[in-house]
Write a protein that holds these residues in place. Structure first.
Motif, short mmCIF file in Angstrom:
data_model
loop_
_atom_site.label_atom_id
_atom_site.label_comp_id
_atom_site.label_asym_id
_atom_site.label_seq_id
_atom_site.Cartn_x
_atom_site.Cartn_y
_atom_site.Cartn_z
N TRP A 1 0.83 -1.20 0.00
CA TRP A 1 0.00 0.00 0.00
C TRP A 1 0.87 1.25 0.00
O TRP A 1 1.93 1.30 0.62
N GLY A 2 0.37 2.28 -0.68
CA GLY A 2 0.97 3.59 -0.56
C GLY A 2 0.46 4.26 0.70
O GLY A 2 -0.38 3.73 1.43
N LYS A 3 0.97 5.46 0.96
CA LYS A 3 0.59 6.18 2.18
C LYS A 3 -0.74 6.89 2.04
O LYS A 3 -1.33 7.32 3.03
N GLY A 4 -1.21 7.02 0.81
CA GLY A 4 -2.50 7.66 0.58
C GLY A 4 -2.39 9.11 0.18
O GLY A 4 -1.44 9.81 0.54
N THR A 5 -3.37 9.56 -0.59
CA THR A 5 -3.45 10.96 -0.98
C THR A 5 -4.90 11.42 -0.81
O THR A 5 -5.84 10.70 -1.18
N LEU A 6 -5.07 12.58 -0.22
CA LEU A 6 -6.40 13.08 0.12
C LEU A 6 -7.05 13.77 -1.07
O LEU A 6 -6.45 14.66 -1.69
N VAL A 7 -8.28 13.36 -1.35
CA VAL A 7 -9.09 14.03 -2.36
C VAL A 7 -10.30 14.62 -1.65
O VAL A 7 -11.05 13.91 -0.98
N THR A 8 -10.46 15.92 -1.79
CA THR A 8 -11.58 16.61 -1.17
C THR A 8 -12.40 17.28 -2.26
O THR A 8 -11.87 18.08 -3.03
N VAL A 9 -13.69 16.93 -2.31
CA VAL A 9 -14.59 17.51 -3.30
C VAL A 9 -15.57 18.41 -2.57
O VAL A 9 -16.31 17.97 -1.69
N SER A 10 -15.55 19.67 -2.92
CA SER A 10 -16.45 20.62 -2.28
C SER A 10 -17.76 20.68 -3.06
O SER A 10 -17.76 20.67 -4.29
N SER A 11 -18.84 20.78 -2.31
CA SER A 11 -20.16 20.79 -2.96
C SER A 11 -20.58 22.21 -3.29
O SER A 11 -19.96 23.18 -2.88
#
Length: 117
Positions: free
Chosen positions: A107-117
């Motif tokens: 696994w990678g460490k992860g990357t945050l995706v934030t979608v604003s409404s």
């Protein structure tokens, strides 16, 4: 051992697009498939998309028609193109590599995706 490094996450408005990248290094010859998973706050990690060495792909129903997984074998990199993003796509996205012998997941460490409404 396989090392995975993700990039490309960030903040985007609903309806927008992002492309995630995952670069693999190490014992890449042992990888049979790579994929993207995501985990939203308070929820379990779930499969988003997966691609095998042969190029076969599968997607979560929630992203079909909006997300595309692809790979560049020369660069040992897997991509996730995300279009028409929705608020509910907000999550930490993790890159995954499946190794056959011995059977193991990296696994990678992860990357945050934030979608604003």
């Amino acid at each position: 051992q396989v090392q995975l490094v993700e990039s490309g996450g960030g903040l985007v408005q609903a309806g927008g697009s992002l492309r995630l990248s995952c670069a693999a290094s190490g014992s890449i010859f042992s990888i049979r498939a790579m994929g993207w998973y995501r985990q939203a706050p308070g929820k379990q990690r779930e499969l988003v998309a997966r691609i095998t060495n042969g190029g076969s792909t599968n997607y979560a129903d929630s992203v079909k028609g909006r997300f595309t997984i692809s790979r560049d074998n020369a660069k040992n990199t897997v991509y996730l193109q995300m279009n028409s993003l929705k608020f509910e796509d907000t999550a930490v996205y993790y890159c995954n590599a499946e190794v056959v012998v011995p059977r193991e997941d990296y696994w990678g460490k992860g990357t945050l995706v934030t979608v604003s409404s």
